[in-house]
Design a protein around this motif. Structure first.
Motif, mmCIF file in Angstrom:
data_model
loop_
_atom_site.group_PDB
_atom_site.id
_atom_site.type_symbol
_atom_site.label_atom_id
_atom_site.label_comp_id
_atom_site.label_asym_id
_atom_site.label_seq_id
_atom_site.Cartn_x
_atom_site.Cartn_y
_atom_site.Cartn_z
ATOM 1 N N UNK A 353 23.810 -88.198 -37.636
ATOM 2 C CA UNK A 353 22.635 -87.970 -38.468
ATOM 3 C C UNK A 353 22.724 -86.633 -39.206
ATOM 4 N N UNK A 354 23.351 -85.650 -38.564
ATOM 5 C CA UNK A 354 23.567 -84.378 -39.251
ATOM 6 C C UNK A 354 24.479 -84.574 -40.453
ATOM 7 N N UNK A 355 25.560 -85.352 -40.260
ATOM 8 C CA UNK A 355 26.439 -85.661 -41.382
ATOM 9 C C UNK A 355 25.708 -86.395 -42.483
ATOM 10 N N UNK A 356 24.870 -87.348 -42.101
ATOM 11 C CA UNK A 356 24.067 -88.092 -43.064
ATOM 12 C C UNK A 356 23.202 -87.159 -43.898
ATOM 13 N N UNK A 357 22.541 -86.223 -43.237
ATOM 14 C CA UNK A 357 21.653 -85.302 -43.955
ATOM 15 C C UNK A 357 22.423 -84.328 -44.834
ATOM 16 N N UNK A 358 23.599 -83.895 -44.369
ATOM 17 C CA UNK A 358 24.421 -82.993 -45.198
ATOM 18 C C UNK A 358 24.803 -83.689 -46.500
ATOM 19 N N UNK A 359 25.294 -84.933 -46.398
ATOM 20 C CA UNK A 359 25.671 -85.668 -47.605
ATOM 21 C C UNK A 359 24.493 -85.956 -48.503
ATOM 22 N N UNK A 360 23.367 -86.305 -47.881
ATOM 23 C CA UNK A 360 22.171 -86.617 -48.658
ATOM 24 C C UNK A 360 21.628 -85.374 -49.359
ATOM 25 N N UNK A 361 21.864 -84.204 -48.765
ATOM 26 C CA UNK A 361 21.409 -82.948 -49.361
ATOM 27 C C UNK A 361 22.320 -82.523 -50.506
ATOM 28 N N UNK A 362 23.634 -82.647 -50.289
ATOM 29 C CA UNK A 362 24.597 -82.184 -51.290
ATOM 30 C C UNK A 362 24.613 -83.109 -52.507
ATOM 31 N N UNK A 363 24.546 -84.437 -52.274
ATOM 32 C CA UNK A 363 24.690 -85.404 -53.354
ATOM 33 C C UNK A 363 23.773 -85.189 -54.538
ATOM 34 N N UNK A 364 22.435 -85.176 -54.323
ATOM 35 C CA UNK A 364 21.528 -85.029 -55.465
ATOM 36 C C UNK A 364 21.702 -83.716 -56.226
ATOM 37 N N UNK A 365 21.888 -82.611 -55.475
ATOM 38 C CA UNK A 365 22.024 -81.303 -56.132
ATOM 39 C C UNK A 365 23.319 -81.231 -56.932
ATOM 40 N N UNK A 366 24.415 -81.695 -56.321
ATOM 41 C CA UNK A 366 25.726 -81.646 -56.982
ATOM 42 C C UNK A 366 25.740 -82.533 -58.220
ATOM 43 N N UNK A 367 25.269 -83.766 -58.071
ATOM 44 C CA UNK A 367 25.299 -84.699 -59.194
ATOM 45 C C UNK A 367 24.293 -84.306 -60.267
#
Length: 401
Positions: A353-367
């Motif tokens: 779940x930590x990995x899930x949240x890291x990706x979900x956090x990075x994705x919108x900001x990066x894109x």
């Protein structure tokens, strides 16, 4: 497509019978939490107009939930162990109601961000307390069914938000309606969900640190977490911006974009269920992960690059979503096998779940930042590179059988 949490140890032992009314309300609460994710994505054009926001700022509005999840999951889990799952599920609904109401009345970006933080706390409480509560009120023989239903709350909630938000006039009314609905669910939960005993024992952070170290040393849990982070980055890179992509690139109206985004979200549910069937037939886990992440990367090239007409581009969105659904179900089902000891399986899932949240956090900001600076083709490059990384990590899962 998940911000789900897997079954956590409950303060009370599992029930010998299943309280299906309680299960339905817990799942409805998860859907309510997911609505708060989807409502921003469908309101992007209106938020940009009302507040003068760029896609980068919108990305931060979307990333708040994940940021809280990265740093708050362990403290919230400890809080639930002491205060009780039902109580904190109700607290989460109250936070959603308050945050959504503040957001509906917000007159500035700062107020809107504050509202999202309050909603994010509610979201975090729900996605951790919900599985703990299900663990307590569901009989052992029905657990697989109950958690399979729970695992679909995120795509269902986002799909509902996309559809409803696209047909309503103005985003503020929809956000206010979310607040009212959260209060209704709160009343139902308090009335119909069984109480549980609270665990008054102190949590030993030294023991938690030792168990975490043992889990990380096993390597397989970390690989699963990396896979989940890459999946979430890929998935939310598209779905947080899909409505605005459909509007800008394909000339769709807001209503049409909302409906098409909802359909694409629902394709993810099919992928989740298909993964369960394929795993039951003995399909290697690493192969499912590899096929899913590769398919998402290839589909993203056709979605974000101006190569295809509207219809084939949308069909690729369905493929992207459906293939992506194979990943969370496979990864969560692999947690127990990856854990160094059976008792550490919940901690392994927490790492996922930590990995899930890291990706979900990075994705919108990066894109969001990349598209704002370089246009939609930049999103294609980000998702494709993530897919290559996902394939590399999937190869490391081959010993996991």
């Amino acid at each position: 497509m998940h911000s789900t949490s897997a079954p956590l140890p409950s303060s009370a032992s599992s029930s010998t019978t299943t309280a299906w009314t309680g299960v339905a309300l817990v799942v409805a609460t998860g859907v309510m939490a997911a609505l708060q994710v989807g409502k921003v994505a469908i309101a992007v054009p209106q938020l940009r107009e009302d507040f003068g926001l760029g896609l980068s700022a919108i990305g931060w509005l979307m990333a708040v939930f994940s940021l809280l999840g990265v740093f708050g999951a362990v403290p919230v889990g400890a809080w639930i162990a002491r205060a009780g799952d039902r109580r904190l599920l109700a607290t989460g609904l109250l936070a959603l109601a308050v945050g959504s109401t503040i957001g509906a009345l917000a007159g500035s970006l700062a107020a809107l961000l504050f509202a999202r933080v309050v909603e994010g706390l509610g979201f975090l409480l729900i996605v951790i307390a919900g599985p703990a509560l299900l663990q307590r009120i569901v009989a052992p023989a029905a657990k697989d069914l109950a958690f399979a239903i729970w695992s679909c709350f995120m795509p269902v909630g986002i799909a509902i938000a996309f559809f409803v938000g696209s047909v309503l006039e103005g985003w503020r009314g929809f956000w206010l309606a979310n607040g009212v609905l959260a209060l209704v669910l709160l009343a139902l939960v308090l009335a119909a969900v069984p109480r549980g005993e609270r665990d008054a024992r102190r949590l030993s952070w030294r023991d938690v640190a030792g168990d975490t170290a043992r889990t990380l040393e096993a390597r397989a849990p970390l690989r699963l977490a990396l896979c989940f982070a890459i999946y979430s980055l890929q998935f939310f890179a598209l779905f947080n911006f899909l409505p605005v992509l459909l509007i800008e690139r394909m000339g769709a109206s807001v209503a049409t974009a909302g409906l098409l985004s909802a359909l694409a979200c629902l394709a993810n549910v099919g992928g989740n269920l298909a993964a369960g069937l394929l795993l039951a037939r003995g399909t290697p886990r690493w192969r499912l992960v590899a096929v899913a992440t590769a398919t998402m990367g290839i589909a993203a090239l056709g979605i974000f690059l101006p190569l295809l007409a509207a219809l084939p581009t949308f069909l690729l969105c369905l493929l992207f979503s459906g293939a992506g659904g194979l990943l969370p179900a496979t990864l969560l089902a692999s947690a127990e096998r990856a854990a160094p000891q059976p008792r550490l399986a919940p901690l392994t899932v927490g790492l996922l779940m930590t990995g899930n949240n890291v990706g979900q956090m990075i994705g919108p900001v990066l894109v969001g930042g990349a598209v704002e600076a370089l246009g939609w083709p930049a999103a294609a490059a980000i998702v494709a590179l993530a897919s290559v990384a996902g394939l590399w990590v999937a190869m490391g899962l081959r010993p996991l059988r």
